[in-house]
Write an enzyme that holds these catalytic residues in place. Structure first.
Site, PDB file in Angstrom:
ATOM      1  N   CYS A   1       0.470  -1.307  15.418  1.00  0.00           N
ATOM      2  CA  CYS A   1       0.765  -1.327  13.803  1.00  0.00           C
ATOM      3  C   CYS A   1       0.350  -2.306  12.992  1.00  0.00           C
ATOM      4  O   CYS A   1       0.644  -3.486  13.581  1.00  0.00           O
ATOM      5  CB  CYS A   1       2.248  -0.930  13.550  1.00  0.00           C
ATOM      6  SG  CYS A   1       2.474  -0.667  11.778  1.00  0.00           S
TER       7      CYS A   1
ATOM      8  N   CYS B   1      -1.327   6.606   9.708  1.00  0.00           N
ATOM      9  CA  CYS B   1      -0.144   5.849  10.364  1.00  0.00           C
ATOM     10  C   CYS B   1      -0.486   4.649  11.046  1.00  0.00           C
ATOM     11  O   CYS B   1      -1.306   4.715  11.755  1.00  0.00           O
ATOM     12  CB  CYS B   1       0.415   6.956  11.121  1.00  0.00           C
ATOM     13  SG  CYS B   1       1.934   7.647  10.777  1.00  0.00           S
TER      14      CYS B   1
ATOM     15  N   GLU C   1       0.986  -1.246   0.066  1.00  0.00           N
ATOM     16  CA  GLU C   1       0.025   0.074   0.147  1.00  0.00           C
ATOM     17  C   GLU C   1       0.930   1.309   0.050  1.00  0.00           C
ATOM     18  O   GLU C   1       2.160   1.217   0.477  1.00  0.00           O
ATOM     19  CB  GLU C   1      -0.859  -0.128   1.239  1.00  0.00           C
ATOM     20  CG  GLU C   1      -2.124  -1.101   1.081  1.00  0.00           C
ATOM     21  CD  GLU C   1      -2.910  -0.968   2.339  1.00  0.00           C
ATOM     22  OE1 GLU C   1      -4.186  -1.233   2.040  1.00  0.00           O
ATOM     23  OE2 GLU C   1      -2.486  -0.858   3.452  1.00  0.00           O
TER      24      GLU C   1
ATOM     25  N   CYS D   1       3.262   8.788   1.307  1.00  0.00           N
ATOM     26  CA  CYS D   1       3.919   7.959   2.330  1.00  0.00           C
ATOM     27  C   CYS D   1       4.187   6.728   1.638  1.00  0.00           C
ATOM     28  O   CYS D   1       3.285   5.624   1.449  1.00  0.00           O
ATOM     29  CB  CYS D   1       2.604   7.842   3.269  1.00  0.00           C
ATOM     30  SG  CYS D   1       3.221   6.878   4.604  1.00  0.00           S
TER      31      CYS D   1
ATOM     32  N   CYS E   1       5.457  -4.161  15.853  1.00  0.00           N
ATOM     33  CA  CYS E   1       5.114  -3.096  17.063  1.00  0.00           C
ATOM     34  C   CYS E   1       3.833  -3.144  17.094  1.00  0.00           C
ATOM     35  O   CYS E   1       2.933  -3.517  16.269  1.00  0.00           O
ATOM     36  CB  CYS E   1       5.201  -1.683  16.140  1.00  0.00           C
ATOM     37  SG  CYS E   1       7.236  -1.291  15.720  1.00  0.00           S
TER      38      CYS E   1
ATOM     39  N   CYS F   1       6.307  -6.302   7.438  1.00  0.00           N
ATOM     40  CA  CYS F   1       7.484  -5.849   8.394  1.00  0.00           C
ATOM     41  C   CYS F   1       7.543  -6.882   9.377  1.00  0.00           C
ATOM     42  O   CYS F   1       6.671  -7.447  10.152  1.00  0.00           O
ATOM     43  CB  CYS F   1       6.742  -4.385   9.109  1.00  0.00           C
ATOM     44  SG  CYS F   1       8.195  -3.608   9.967  1.00  0.00           S
TER      45      CYS F   1
HETATM   46  S1  SF4 Z   1       5.360   0.748  13.118  1.00  0.00           S
HETATM   47 FE1  SF4 Z   1       4.760  -1.168  11.827  1.00  0.00          FE
HETATM   48  S2  SF4 Z   1       5.699  -0.760   9.599  1.00  0.00           S
HETATM   49 FE2  SF4 Z   1       6.929   0.562  11.260  1.00  0.00          FE
HETATM   50  S3  SF4 Z   1       8.645  -0.635  12.053  1.00  0.00           S
HETATM   51 FE3  SF4 Z   1       6.502  -1.126  13.329  1.00  0.00          FE
HETATM   52  S4  SF4 Z   1       5.569  -2.948  12.734  1.00  0.00           S
HETATM   53 FE4  SF4 Z   1       7.107  -2.096  11.113  1.00  0.00          FE
END
Ligand code: SF4
Length: 350
Positions: free
Chosen positions: A124, A342, A97, A110, A121, A117
């Site tokens: 996220c 975000c 995306e 963005c 996190c 990933c």
């Molecule tokens: S915020 Fe999301 S995209 Fe960014 S490093 Fe953490 S898990 Fe990965």
């Protein structure tokens, strides 16, 4: 940057590399310049459509396996605030995306640097499905053209805040910054690279960026999200291997090498990291740094119980930082209704 001998996607090649390619193929150097113009000024995605080039050379390039290297748009969602999220597919059937955020004077893109990933996190959506692979330079640059096409105008600012951890894909990301800057005319000061921090990479990033870009003018945005190690590693699992004191030391080192201030990102999670003592602790941590703190109110994602803090709590947090002399701003959440804000990117259609 060096061109990988196996790289057959032309987006990301600079002018001298395209001239060299023309000469290697028995053409004159000016053919390389024509190819360059059609790639970067016209944004042509198909080699056959570059009609300024002799048919025989186009045929030879295709025969050798060269492509422009564009991604295909497979879905477009438009938010009520005019933010557009694109779902793009890669040649190997993966999807990513990318988001265009318009305002009166700018169009910010963005950009994603990886498919998924590995950092995990908690707040996220991207991290929920793990990492599929890193993006190649053409796949990063192609996002610029996809957003340009969606809005009918050129992006003016670029933030590497989409899917993925850019510091786990440093070479292609730096090549893309080089290309955005030199070939697409985006000033480095209009480019931001965001990271949660990967151990042993910040000084390396500074040195590599200096070597490849000549000077480092882009902004490094370090995603802190917590003012102490315990809280931080509960939100960012990868932080267990990267103690906060070492991370801050590396930031100092980065500033020493590049001469650029660092921007610290902090997602405010209601009643979790937004208490007065957290603001005070954050001020202790970043005070004395050449820095700026960018606050982001949590954008909800499915399956997580975090809360978006009230405006009063956000304001209070900001006031404490300001009283302590910390430069602080609040980033507005754009594209929230289309999961384009975000932390919400997850390769799904809405
Ligand atoms: S915020 Fe999301 S995209 Fe960014 S490093 Fe953490 S898990 Fe990965």
């Amino acid at each position: 940057m060096e061109r990988n001998a196996k790289n057959l996607e032309l987006l990301g090649f600079n002018l001298s590399q395209l001239e060299a390619l023309a000469i290697e193929n028995g053409e004159q150097a000016f053919r390389g310049r024509q190819l360059y113009q059609w790639l970067y000024e016209k944004g042509i995605c198909n080699l056959e459509d570059i009609t300024v080039l002799p048919k025989s050379w186009r045929g030879l390039l295709i025969e050798q396996g060269f492509t422009v290297g564009c991604l295909n748009e497979i879905n477009r969602s438009k938010s009520i605030d005019q933010t557009i999220k694109l779902l793009l597919s890669t040649n190997d059937g993966e999807t990513i995306e990318t988001v265009g955020i318009p305002s009166r004077n700018r169009l910010t893109i963005c950009i994603s640097s990886q498919i998924g990933c590995s950092m995990g996190c908690q707040f996220c959506a991207t991290g929920k499905d793990g990492l599929r692979r890193s993006l190649r330079v053409n796949e990063i640059i192609s996002q610029f053209f996809a957003i340009k096409e969606a809005f009918g105008r050129r992006p003016s600012h670029v933030v590497f805040m989409g899917m993925g951890e850019p510091l786990l894909n440093i070479e292609p990301v730096l090549s893309a910054i080089y290309c955005l800057n030199k070939d697409l005319g985006i000033g480095q000061r209009r480019i931001t690279l965001s990271t949660v921090g990967v151990r042993n990479t910040l000084p390396k990033l500074a040195e590599m960026a200096l070597k490849h870009l000549g000077s480092v003018q882009f902004t490094l945005a370090l995603s802190l999200h917590a003012p102490n190690q315990n809280l931080r590693e509960s939100l960012i699992p990868s932080a267990k291997n990267y103690p906060l004191n070492i991370l801050m030391e590396d930031c100092r080192h980065y500033i020493d090498i590049t001469g650029r201030r660092v921007s610290f990102e902090y997602i405010l999670l209601g009643h979790l990291n937004d208490h007065n003592e957290h603001a005070e602790e954050l001020a202790d941590l970043v005070g004395g740094f050449q820095s700026h703190v960018n606050l982001i109110a949590y954008n909800p994602i499915d399956g997580e119980e975090f809360q978006r803090p009230s405006f009063k709590r956000i304001q209070n947090f900001m006031n404490i930082l300001e009283r302590r002399g910390i430069a602080v701003s609040l980033r507005s959440s754009r594209g929230l209704d289309k999961n384009a804000a975000c932390g919400q990117l997850r390769r799904i259609h809405l």
